[in-house]
Design a protein around this motif. Structure first.
Motif, PDB file in Angstrom:
ATOM      1  N   ILE A  31       0.560 -32.402 -52.313  1.00 48.76           N
ATOM      2  CA  ILE A  31       2.424 -33.498 -52.979  1.00 48.76           C
ATOM      3  C   ILE A  31       3.298 -32.964 -51.596  1.00 48.76           C
ATOM      4  O   ILE A  31       3.023 -32.490 -50.910  1.00 48.76           O
ATOM      5  CB  ILE A  31       2.376 -31.796 -53.772  1.00 48.76           C
ATOM      6  N   GLY A  32       3.400 -34.398 -52.155  1.00 50.11           N
ATOM      7  CA  GLY A  32       4.789 -34.512 -50.874  1.00 50.11           C
ATOM      8  C   GLY A  32       5.989 -34.122 -51.288  1.00 50.11           C
ATOM      9  O   GLY A  32       6.592 -33.878 -50.450  1.00 50.11           O
ATOM     10  N   TYR A  33       6.134 -34.282 -52.420  1.00 48.20           N
ATOM     11  CA  TYR A  33       7.409 -33.204 -52.874  1.00 48.20           C
ATOM     12  C   TYR A  33       8.673 -34.030 -52.550  1.00 48.20           C
ATOM     13  O   TYR A  33       9.561 -33.912 -52.605  1.00 48.20           O
ATOM     14  CB  TYR A  33       7.554 -31.770 -52.565  1.00 48.20           C
ATOM     15  N   SER A  34       8.075 -35.938 -52.626  1.00 45.89           N
ATOM     16  CA  SER A  34       9.454 -36.527 -52.850  1.00 45.89           C
ATOM     17  C   SER A  34       9.991 -36.413 -54.563  1.00 45.89           C
ATOM     18  O   SER A  34       9.042 -36.333 -55.484  1.00 45.89           O
ATOM     19  CB  SER A  34       8.985 -37.971 -52.101  1.00 45.89           C
ATOM     20  N   ASN A  35      11.111 -37.293 -54.572  1.00 46.54           N
ATOM     21  CA  ASN A  35      12.071 -36.883 -55.866  1.00 46.54           C
ATOM     22  C   ASN A  35      10.665 -37.721 -56.861  1.00 46.54           C
ATOM     23  O   ASN A  35      10.615 -37.189 -57.933  1.00 46.54           O
ATOM     24  CB  ASN A  35      13.059 -38.195 -55.996  1.00 46.54           C
ATOM     25  N   GLY A  36       9.897 -38.768 -56.565  1.00 44.82           N
ATOM     26  CA  GLY A  36       8.800 -39.537 -57.427  1.00 44.82           C
ATOM     27  C   GLY A  36       7.834 -38.175 -57.521  1.00 44.82           C
ATOM     28  O   GLY A  36       7.281 -38.328 -59.334  1.00 44.82           O
ATOM     29  N   ALA A  37       7.083 -37.935 -57.022  1.00 44.46           N
ATOM     30  CA  ALA A  37       6.812 -37.220 -56.789  1.00 44.46           C
ATOM     31  C   ALA A  37       7.112 -35.245 -57.836  1.00 44.46           C
ATOM     32  O   ALA A  37       6.258 -34.608 -58.305  1.00 44.46           O
ATOM     33  CB  ALA A  37       5.728 -35.938 -56.399  1.00 44.46           C
ATOM     34  N   TYR A  38       8.141 -35.071 -57.805  1.00 44.50           N
ATOM     35  CA  TYR A  38       8.778 -34.235 -58.768  1.00 44.50           C
ATOM     36  C   TYR A  38       8.877 -34.609 -60.626  1.00 44.50           C
ATOM     37  O   TYR A  38       8.590 -33.779 -61.172  1.00 44.50           O
ATOM     38  CB  TYR A  38      10.198 -33.853 -58.050  1.00 44.50           C
ATOM     39  N   ILE A  39       9.300 -35.912 -60.175  1.00 41.67           N
ATOM     40  CA  ILE A  39       9.727 -36.940 -61.535  1.00 41.67           C
ATOM     41  C   ILE A  39       7.654 -36.134 -62.344  1.00 41.67           C
ATOM     42  O   ILE A  39       7.590 -36.452 -63.580  1.00 41.67           O
ATOM     43  CB  ILE A  39       9.245 -38.733 -61.648  1.00 41.67           C
ATOM     44  N   GLU A  40       6.688 -36.934 -61.324  1.00 42.26           N
ATOM     45  CA  GLU A  40       5.464 -36.558 -62.059  1.00 42.26           C
ATOM     46  C   GLU A  40       5.048 -35.453 -62.409  1.00 42.26           C
ATOM     47  O   GLU A  40       4.211 -35.088 -63.247  1.00 42.26           O
ATOM     48  CB  GLU A  40       4.235 -36.822 -61.072  1.00 42.26           C
ATOM     49  N   LEU A  41       5.170 -33.906 -61.465  1.00 42.95           N
ATOM     50  CA  LEU A  41       4.881 -33.202 -61.869  1.00 42.95           C
ATOM     51  C   LEU A  41       5.483 -32.849 -62.896  1.00 42.95           C
ATOM     52  O   LEU A  41       5.372 -31.846 -64.141  1.00 42.95           O
ATOM     53  CB  LEU A  41       5.035 -31.991 -60.525  1.00 42.95           C
ATOM     54  N   TRP A  42       7.118 -32.618 -63.032  1.00 44.50           N
ATOM     55  CA  TRP A  42       7.384 -32.483 -64.113  1.00 44.50           C
ATOM     56  C   TRP A  42       7.292 -33.234 -65.718  1.00 44.50           C
ATOM     57  O   TRP A  42       7.779 -32.608 -66.692  1.00 44.50           O
ATOM     58  CB  TRP A  42       9.123 -32.979 -64.270  1.00 44.50           C
ATOM     59  N   ARG A  43       6.944 -34.707 -65.988  1.00 41.82           N
ATOM     60  CA  ARG A  43       6.667 -34.663 -67.305  1.00 41.82           C
ATOM     61  C   ARG A  43       5.201 -34.603 -67.083  1.00 41.82           C
ATOM     62  O   ARG A  43       4.859 -34.423 -69.076  1.00 41.82           O
ATOM     63  CB  ARG A  43       5.793 -36.538 -66.299  1.00 41.82           C
ATOM     64  N   TYR A  44       4.489 -33.932 -66.566  1.00 43.21           N
ATOM     65  CA  TYR A  44       2.962 -33.040 -67.051  1.00 43.21           C
ATOM     66  C   TYR A  44       3.445 -31.885 -67.636  1.00 43.21           C
ATOM     67  O   TYR A  44       2.337 -31.326 -68.429  1.00 43.21           O
ATOM     68  CB  TYR A  44       2.157 -32.946 -65.702  1.00 43.21           C
ATOM     69  N   TRP A  45       4.388 -31.702 -66.696  1.00 44.97           N
ATOM     70  CA  TRP A  45       4.245 -29.662 -67.741  1.00 44.97           C
ATOM     71  C   TRP A  45       5.061 -30.126 -69.008  1.00 44.97           C
ATOM     72  O   TRP A  45       4.696 -29.179 -69.801  1.00 44.97           O
ATOM     73  CB  TRP A  45       5.498 -29.281 -66.509  1.00 44.97           C
TER      74      TRP A  45
END
Length: 614
Positions: free
Chosen positions: A440-454
């Motif tokens: 996980i690079g914790y870029s803004n895009g990575a946050y979006i993908e994690l939050w959407r999945y959760w």
């Protein structure tokens, strides 16, 4: 060395043993011209309570390029004593042309090859730095980059800027004007938005110089924190420029004043973040800002946490490097530390200190930054022992929670000092965890993908055990029930910004567009800002009893949720073969305020069980 054509061999300097544990050596830096090498010195032993007037040097062994080899030479009573390049540079600057300079320098005044002497001298640091008439904070030579217009090194401009900025701030405060409206303050923040997308090259030469001074290796080092905090008259020295720490403090305090827009405050905080340890801990000492410390061990934990991100080449120095804040164990009840002993491993030392804090405070606050499933930089560290050599994943204040009520830890001694036996209540288990990518690079895009999945797997829940809506429980859990300022957050506090955030998150935008619409928009960003800090290093899970849980990233299905006596937070625990490992603290809405607490003495204690943490 040549003398009339005859080769002379310079022997290595041999230290005479110190007479006792309450003596130090002082360095007599003999006069010479600035460029004359090698530097000539002599050493003389004094009882710590009967020293002549002396100054002390605070510096790093390594240069800005990281060179820490003993590549330079002093002539000490005619014999060769090896030092680092940065030490030599500092001594050249401090050397007087016509008279001796008396000072204390760790690399020279302590026989670094004598482990026993090093251990004893650590106990005298408090007296050395508090007795010194002044302390030179040597951050290094002037920068090699020169301002084209003035022909001066950027760091020289930065040092001058500190002085002028402090004068401007003081004058404006005294005349009732807002320091934030001053020309030098405006110059400081003028390019802040450009800086977010580029780097310090966008600043004016003076502000670039300030950045250069503030990002020297000296600021990162653990040892210098106590050297600054205990000094009567610390003075910042960079090349040929010097500035009082008092003026530096005026500048720093103005930059982090809360009376500024949040976005400006964040830029200022980022700019001066490297200096934070020195100012924060000195301020704590000056103002008595240890809080309402009522039990031994609380001050130790507070200072250890405040110095956590500072660097030390030896992980044991994360403990030994703060002992100057405490008196002798026999006289200072707050000194709960073992005697310095470099024969002990870092894992043994960290376990000893963690245990001492637990026993003395009767609480488990020290465990709040333990993440035992994540590999530590300290070999063989028990899961329950804090790795003060690693950056914590906290971003919250455990003081605002009360998972085990007013209980105290129930502790039992173990013959194995790397084990911890305490009692707790197993209240739940992890049923589901969110799937995470390998990296996980914790870029803004990575946050979006994690939050959407959760949100997708959480929103399938129909009810929540506390009676809250699932949406409210999700909102609260993803920000650890607290604000950016680490205060307890009510549901109403983030309600509107959460709605704006969730609207974008559940919309049809692709990842990049959603990230832009959340992180570049004022309303959804308020929630995203808090949620992103908590997301780093963590995962969302659902327990067997239907609670949402923000858990360490390494948590697995089947891991237990345990509330230990004396703990302010629930913990993830993994038990195998009768022995358990502490996974780390978790946030579970509905378990943070004693809801699952079994009060000792008034109820059957069968719900409590012994956990042997390894």
């Amino acid at each position: 060395m040549m003398d009339n054509g005859i080769q002379k061999t310079v022997v290595d300097y041999q230290y005479d043993p110190l007479k006792d544990g309450a003596s130090i050596r002082l360095l007599y830096l003999h006069p010479d011209s600035f460029r004359q090498l090698p530097i000539k010195v002599s050493l003389q032993e004094f009882p710590i309570n009967a020293c002549p007037s002396f100054m002390a040097l605070s510096y790093t062994w390594a240069t800005e390029e990281g060179v820490a080899s003993l590549s330079r030479e002093l002539l000490c009573n005619g014999a060769s004593l090896k030092i680092t390049e940065n030490c030599e540079a500092a001594l050249k600057r401090l050397r007087r042309p016509t008279e001796d300079q008396v000072l204390w320098v760790d690399a020279v005044c302590i026989d670094q090859s004598n482990i026993g002497e090093r251990s004893l001298q650590i106990g005298l640091m408090r007296q050395i730095y508090s007795q010194a008439s002044w302390v030179a904070l040597w951050v290094g030579e002037s920068s090699s980059v020169v301002d084209e217009e003035t022909g001066k090194p950027l760091s020289d401009l930065g040092m001058d800027y500190i002085h002028d900025f402090a004068v401007e701030i003081a004058e404006r405060k005294n005349s009732g004007q807002d320091p934030c409206e001053g020309p030098l303050y405006q110059e400081f923040i003028k390019d802040r938005q450009a800086f977010q997308h580029f780097n310090s090259e966008v600043f004016t030469p003076r502000v670039r110089g300030l950045w250069d001074v503030f990002h020297r290796k000296w600021w990162d080092r653990l040892w210098v924190i106590q050297e600054v905090a205990l000094s009567k008259e610390p003075t910042l020295v960079c090349g040929g420029k010097a500035e009082t720490f008092h003026n530096l403090k005026i500048v720093i305090e103005a930059l982090i004043s809360s009376e500024q827009p949040v976005e400006v405050m964040e830029f200022n905080t980022l700019f001066i973040a490297s200096t934070f340890h020195q100012f924060h801990v000195r301020h704590m000492i000056e103002t008595g800002g240890m809080g309402q410390i009522s039990t031994p061990g609380a001050k130790a934990l507070r200072i250890l946490n405040a110095t956590r991100n500072a660097k030390a080449s030896d992980p044991r120095d994360k403990i030994y490097g703060i002992l100057g804040f405490f008196g002798a164990p026999a006289k200072d009840p707050e000194n709960i530390f073992p005697e310095p002993d470099y024969k002990k491993t870092a894992a043994e030392l960290y376990a000893d200190v963690s245990r001492a804090i637990i026993i003395n405070t009767g609480k488990l606050d020290v465990l709040s930054s333990c993440y035992g499933f994540i590999k530590s930089s300290v070999p063989n560290l028990p899961s329950w022992a804090v790795s003060w050599n690693d950056t914590p994943l906290k971003y919250f204040d455990d003081e605002i929670f009360d998972a085990a009520g007013a209980s105290s830890v129930i502790y039992e001694d173990s013959d194995d000092k790397l084990l911890l036996r305490i009692k707790g209540n197993k209240v739940d288990s992890v049923k589901v965890t969110g799937q995470l990518p390998d990296s996980i690079g914790y870029s803004n895009g990575a946050y979006i993908e994690l939050w959407r999945y959760w949100w997708k797997f959480v929103s399938d829940l129909k009810t929540y055990p506390t009676g809250d809506t699932v949406s409210d429980a999700f909102q609260d859990t993803l920000c650890w029930g607290s604000t950016l300022h680490y205060h307890r957050a009510s549901l109403e506090e983030y309600k509107e910004t959460f709605k704006a955030w969730l609207k974008v998150l559940t919309g049809s935008d692709d990842t990049d567009t959603a990230a832009k619409n959340i992180f570049d928009s004022k309303e959804p960003y308020k929630y995203a800002h808090r949620a992103s800090s908590i997301t780093w290093g963590r995962n969302m899970g659902i327990t067997d009893k239907g609670y949402l849980a923000m858990v360490p990233i390494t948590t697995k299905v089947g891991d237990e949720i345990v509330i230990f006596e004396g703990a302010k937070l629930p913990f993830v625990v993994r038990t195998e073969g009768g022995k358990s490992k502490l996974g780390g603290p978790c946030y579970i809405r509905g378990m943070m305020d004693g809801e699952f607490f079994t009060k000792q003495g008034t109820q059957a204690t069968d719900e409590l069980e012994w956990f042997t943490l390894q």
